[in-house]
Design a protein around this motif. Structure first.
Motif, PDB file in Angstrom:
ATOM      1  N   ASN A   1      66.493  44.707  69.409  1.00 51.99           N
ATOM      2  CA  ASN A   1      65.559  44.321  69.243  1.00 51.99           C
ATOM      3  C   ASN A   1      66.223  43.566  68.293  1.00 51.99           C
ATOM      4  O   ASN A   1      66.789  43.642  67.345  1.00 51.99           O
TER       5      ASN A   1
ATOM      6  N   LYS B   1      59.681  53.464  67.142  1.00 52.05           N
ATOM      7  CA  LYS B   1      59.424  51.463  67.887  1.00 52.05           C
ATOM      8  C   LYS B   1      57.721  51.700  66.447  1.00 52.05           C
ATOM      9  O   LYS B   1      57.789  51.081  65.719  1.00 52.05           O
TER      10      LYS B   1
ATOM     11  N   ASP C   1      59.153  50.583  62.916  1.00 54.72           N
ATOM     12  CA  ASP C   1      59.967  49.287  63.072  1.00 54.72           C
ATOM     13  C   ASP C   1      58.528  49.011  63.050  1.00 54.72           C
ATOM     14  O   ASP C   1      58.708  47.872  62.134  1.00 54.72           O
TER      15      ASP C   1
ATOM     16  N   VAL D   1      58.550  43.388  67.423  1.00 52.71           N
ATOM     17  CA  VAL D   1      59.205  44.816  67.627  1.00 52.71           C
ATOM     18  C   VAL D   1      59.824  45.779  68.953  1.00 52.71           C
ATOM     19  O   VAL D   1      60.913  46.378  69.345  1.00 52.71           O
ATOM     20  N   TRP D   2      59.332  44.897  70.085  1.00 51.99           N
ATOM     21  CA  TRP D   2      59.705  45.565  71.635  1.00 51.99           C
ATOM     22  C   TRP D   2      60.773  44.350  71.980  1.00 51.99           C
ATOM     23  O   TRP D   2      61.249  45.423  73.208  1.00 51.99           O
TER      24      TRP D   2
ATOM     25  N   TYR E   1      60.915  42.591  76.966  1.00 48.75           N
ATOM     26  CA  TYR E   1      59.547  43.915  77.271  1.00 48.75           C
ATOM     27  C   TYR E   1      58.713  43.322  78.011  1.00 48.75           C
ATOM     28  O   TYR E   1      58.088  42.617  77.924  1.00 48.75           O
TER      29      TYR E   1
ATOM     30  N   HIS F   1      50.117  51.851  69.109  1.00 51.46           N
ATOM     31  CA  HIS F   1      50.947  52.389  67.701  1.00 51.46           C
ATOM     32  C   HIS F   1      50.144  52.396  66.637  1.00 51.46           C
ATOM     33  O   HIS F   1      50.194  53.183  65.795  1.00 51.46           O
TER      34      HIS F   1
END
Length: 223
Positions: free
Chosen positions: A103, A154, A157, A179-180, A184, A194
C-alpha cells in the motif's frame, strides 16, 4: 528533502514518485542497481527506496556498495516475504523492508518514520482534525463528535489520504492506484462504494456531505 527511488518496474516508480512528490519530497528515479550507486555517490539524498530484484546490479549488492560511502536511510522493496530474504536485506545495510505488492500509504508512513529516526523530519503529530472529524493516524482510528467510528482498513486509508490533502481532487483511478495499489484488478466502482460508506459513517447528512465532496466528472476531494 530528496529521495531516490530505484526499481526496474517503471510504472511502479512513476506511482511512487507521484505520491512522494505530493508529500513535498523531491524525487529522483533510477531503474537499475548500478545507476543507483552512482546517483547515491554523486547526489545528496536523504533517503533511498531500493528494489532487490534488478538488472546488472541487484538491490542487495547496490545497498552494500552504497554503505561503503553513505549512511543514508534505505528502504528495500522485494516480491519475497521470507524471513531469510529480509535478513539478507538487513545484513546488506537496509534500514527497513517492504514486500510487494504494498500500500503506497504504508510506504509513505515508513519514509516518514525513517526520516524521523534519522532526525531529518519532525513528526507532524498523530491527529488530523477538521470540524467534528478527527483521525488518530498512529492508532488508525476515526472519531466523530468524540465517538469512535468503525472503519474498515481501506475506508480508513481512503479518508486519511483525503484529509491529508484537502481540496485536492482525486480521480477514481488515482484513488484506486494509491489506496488499493497498482496491482489491484478491481473495478473503479469499488471507490464509489467506499466513498458512499464513508459518507454514511462520517457525514451528518450523507446526501448533502460537508466534507467528502464530489467534483462531477472528475473525482472526489475533502473540503
Amino acid at each position: 528533502m530528496r529521495i531516490l527511488v530505484v526499481d526496474d518496474e517503471k510504472l511502479l516508480v512513476k506511482g511512487m514518485k507521484f505520491n512522494l512528490e505530493n508529500e513535498g519530497y523531491a524525487v529522483e528515479c533510477a531503474y537499475d542497481g548500478a545507476a543507483a550507486v552512482e546517483l547515491a555517490r554523486n547526489g545528496r539524498f536523504d533517503l533511498i527506496v531500493l528494489d532487490v530484484m534488478m538488472p546488472e546490479v541487484d538491490g542487495l549488492e547496490a545497498c552494500m556498495r552504497i554503505r561503503e560511502f553513505s549512511n543514508v536511510p534505505i528502504i528495500m522493496l522485494t516480491a519475497k516475504s521470507e524471513d531469510a530474504d529480509k535478513l539478507m536485506g538487513f545484513e546488506s545495510g537496509a534500514d527497513d523492508y517492504l514486500t510487494k505488492p504494498f500500500n503506497i500509504l504504508e510506504l509513505k508512513a515508513r519514509v516518514r518514520a525513517l526520516l524521523r529516526r534519522a532526525g531529518l523530519q519532525r513528526d507532524k503529530g498523530t491527529l488530523l482534525t477538521v470540524g467534528d472529524l478527527t483521525l488518530n493516524t498512529e492508532e488508525r482510528v476515526a472519531v466523530r463528535d468524540e465517538e469512535i467510528v468503525d472503519l474498515t482498513a481501506k475506508e480508513y486509508d481512503l479518508i486519511e489520504l483525503l484529509m491529508r490533502n484537502p481540496r485536492r481532487v482525486y480521480s477514481r483511478e488515482n484513488l484506486m492506484n494509491v489506496v488499493w495499489g497498482y496491482t489491484y484488478a478491481g473495478d473503479y466502482r469499488t471507490v464509489d462504494v467506499h466513498i458512499r460508506r464513508l459518507r454514511e459513517k462520517l457525514e451528518r447528512n450523507p446526501a448533502e456531505p460537508d466534507h467528502i465532496m464530489t467534483k462531477w466528472g472528475v473525482g472526489y476531494y475533502f473540503k
